[in-house]
Design an enzyme around this catalytic site. Structure first.
Site, PDB file in Angstrom:
ATOM      1  N   GLY A   1      38.804  39.216  29.709  1.00  0.00           N
ATOM      2  CA  GLY A   1      39.557  40.183  30.506  1.00  0.00           C
ATOM      3  C   GLY A   1      41.044  39.941  30.411  1.00  0.00           C
ATOM      4  O   GLY A   1      41.509  38.982  29.776  1.00  0.00           O
TER       5      GLY A   1
ATOM      6  N   ARG B   1      44.500  38.652  31.459  1.00  0.00           N
ATOM      7  CA  ARG B   1      44.920  37.462  32.201  1.00  0.00           C
ATOM      8  C   ARG B   1      45.648  37.865  33.488  1.00  0.00           C
ATOM      9  O   ARG B   1      46.521  38.721  33.491  1.00  0.00           O
ATOM     10  CB  ARG B   1      45.818  36.603  31.321  1.00  0.00           C
TER      11      ARG B   1
ATOM     12  N   MET C   1      48.000  37.623  36.989  1.00  0.00           N
ATOM     13  CA  MET C   1      49.356  37.176  37.301  1.00  0.00           C
ATOM     14  C   MET C   1      49.378  36.143  38.422  1.00  0.00           C
ATOM     15  O   MET C   1      50.379  35.465  38.629  1.00  0.00           O
ATOM     16  CB  MET C   1      50.223  38.379  37.685  1.00  0.00           C
TER      17      MET C   1
ATOM     18  N   ASP D   1      31.808  37.994  47.386  1.00  0.00           N
ATOM     19  CA  ASP D   1      31.971  36.798  48.210  1.00  0.00           C
ATOM     20  C   ASP D   1      32.392  35.631  47.322  1.00  0.00           C
ATOM     21  O   ASP D   1      32.142  35.620  46.112  1.00  0.00           O
ATOM     22  CB  ASP D   1      30.664  36.477  48.929  1.00  0.00           C
TER      23      ASP D   1
END
Length: 596
Positions: A318, A320, A322, A372
């Protein structure tokens, strides 16, 4: 006091502290029926938060007691080992031994600031792993056989519920359930079936769930009935779920914990396992509200995977992030998320803010749309298990959280979360109906979060994931906030034609201002996605839509959120049959409905 007497006293103090905690846990849980009957939905939300806070509160009370009685023995390693042995000796006949072990772990970690987390000091592995499969003394369920037909069986099942409210139309609901069973199984198979129903109701949000097993000669299926309360205070069954995928979603990791009275949680977990075979032990404990023990089980599942897989940790697929560094094991179904030492310039926030956002999600109604997490401190990983690329990234992005331990590293703080396919990757690969379903799911996720008073903040596709059941779930929480904290504005008309060509806005923007019209720029940029989004969710681009939701929230309205598709609701599925769905289902056998 002799040393051995002190060690036993400490062990007893910890166990008594756990008894107090679980007693309050059961007390809050037992109030679920009254809250449901009174339609006190705000009290439902508060009880959920209070029950989550109980555990840490009681750990703190025990720690304060121990600091007063340990007499300077805290640094004696042999003393600590003897305390654990005494505690273990208290557990063989203790009914909730498995959660009591987790409570001991929590007290130890609080006392020693999550240091020296080794199997000899903690219950990293259970002292009695075989006990979870032992027959428990208290019956958890009751069998119902259709000796007189399914109509009297279901009538008895529903009228025997402890709920002290009248039924809106009991005969209609029984017909709905029978029609569903005939449509799903057929009359011949249904005639051979019977029910095994849990004695306790499972409360969550605005529903009381009957949870059971539909037993057939060749299979056992879930049998779930969500009972709702109408605005007039009357009960009705909203649907019937008998599929494994549907049951898995109801007990999913993105939903709030059930309130179900479980003095023997291990017994309930084992009973549920048969109809939820895809759920791990950790997920089952999580579903019934034992989230701290679920964390213990989650860690054990992680260790079990490490023992049986020779893989290295890698950066998760995916875009990256921040704020977070995310890594995983290629074949493992969870990801590990570490808050970076420094954020990208556009992320004007602190680490404390990010942690607070994750805690908000833990305590809030997740409506099936927020994953969760389990929070860990001083998480140790062998260096040989970390790929060179990830090791370099860890040192670069989270170096302040790393401690070198020779052949291992310790990460001072991280979250573990269920692994999903990032929605942006899913959309790149999806075509046809799959793409349409994903866009519909994404919009529904946004709507349901908003209805639950949650604004995601950053709504980019990369911040959402797709579960194995195709549901879209939000998992990037650093910009999350309450809907009521946001000022949704319309973009003012341009003053001059050249305003629209300017790189800077021609209007003022204050903190908390959000302009839904701007969502269109990044959500509809892809030509294969834009038309679908405009067709299904164009109202999300209107500030008036969001302001109307805010008004309902401020007026105290709690929205209905269902753990199943709208089309599965009886009132939708058979809305044109005037409460007689048998007209839509061919060949309903008289024996199946008890009329022959």
């Amino acid at each position: 006091m002799p040393p051995r007497g002190l060690e036993l006293l400490i062990a007893q103090t910890i166990l008594q502290g756990f008894d107090a905690q679980y007693g309050r846990f059961l007390e809050i849980t037992a109030g679920a029926q009254h809250r449901f009957e009174q339609a006190d939905w705000h009290a439902v939300q508060q009880a959920m938060k209070s029950r989550i806070h109980l555990y840490d509160h009681h750990v703190g009370l025990v720690v304060e007691q121990l600091r007063c009685i340990m007499e300077g023995k805290a640094t004696d390693p042999d003393f600590l080992l003897r305390v654990k042995r005494h505690y273990t000796d208290l557990l063989p006949d203790y009914p909730r031994f498995e959660i009591a072990e987790s409570f001991f772990n929590s007290v130890y970690c609080r006392l020693y600031d999550h240091r020296s987390l080794t199997p000899d000091r903690l219950f990293i592995f259970s002292s009695q792993p075989e006990r979870r499969f032992r027959t428990m003394p208290r019956p958890l369920a009751k069998n119902f056989f259709p000796e007189q037909g399914w109509q009297p069986l279901l009538t008895t099942l529903l009228t025997d519920l402890p709920l002290r409210l009248p039924w809106q139309d009991l005969a209609r609901d029984v017909r709905y359930i029978i029609a569903h069973l005939n449509e799903t199984l057929g009359p011949a198979r249904l005639a051979q079936a019977h029910l095994e129903m849990a004695n306790e109701l499972f409360y969550r949000n605005k529903a009381a769930w009957l949870v059971g097993k539909l037993r057939l000669p060749d299979a056992t299926l879930p049998f779930l009935l969500p009972v709702h309360r109408s605005d007039d205070g009357e009960l009705f069954v909203d649907t019937c779920l008998t599929g494994s995928a549907g049951a898995s979603i109801v007990f999913g990791f993105a939903r709030s914990y059930f309130m179900v009275y479980a003095p023997l949680p291990a017994a309930l977990v084992e009973w549920l396992r048969e109809i939820l075979p895809g759920k791990t032990t950790a997920e089952l404990y999580m579903a019934i509200g034992c989230q701290k023990h679920a964390k213990t089980e989650s860690y054990r599942e992680y260790l079990h995977y490490l023992r049986h897989a020779d893989e290295q940790f890698i950066e998760a697929p995916g875009i990256r992030g921040m704020v977070m560094l995310v890594f995983t094991l290629p074949g493992f179904d969870r990801v590990f998320k570490v808050i970076k030492d420094r954020f990208a310039p556009q992320k004007e926030m602190s680490e404390a803010h990010v942690r607070a956002c994750y805690q908000l999600v833990k305590e809030h109604d997740r409506v099936g749309r927020m994953a969760d997490t389990q929070e860990f401190e001083n998480f140790v990983i062998e260096k040989r298990r970390i790929s060179p690329e990830l090791m370099a990234l860890l040192q670069q992005e989270v170096g302040q959280k790393l401690t070198d331990m020779g052949d291992k590293i310790s990460i001072s703080h991280l979250y573990i979360e269920r692994r999903m396919v990032p929605l942006n990757i899913w959309l790149e690969q999806a075509t046809g109906q799959q793409l349409r379903d994903a866009i519909e799911e994404y919009g529904n996720a946004i709507r349901q979060l908003a209805a639950a008073n949650i604004f995601p903040g950053d709504m980019l596709f990369k911040n959402f994931g797709v579960t194995r059941h195709g549901r879209v779930v939000f998992y990037d929480y650093d910009e999350i906030c309450y809907m009521t904290e946001v000022n949704f504005r319309d973009i003012p008309p341009p003053r001059y034609p050249e305003d629209e060509l300017s790189a800077e806005p021609w209007y003022s923007v204050a903190p908390g201002d959000v302009f839904p019209e701007e969502f269109r720029h990044w959500l509809c940029a892809d030509p294969k996605i834009g038309p679908l989004f405009e067709e299904m969710h164009s109202d999300l681009f209107s500030a008036s839509y969001w302001r109307a939701l805010q008004t309902r929230i401020r007026e105290g309205y709690v929205e209905d959120v269902y753990a199943y598709r709208r089309r599965q609701r009886f009132c939708v599925r058979w809305k044109n049959h005037n409460g007689h769905p048998e007209a839509a289902v061919s060949a309903i056998a008289p024996s199946a409905v008890g009329e022959g």
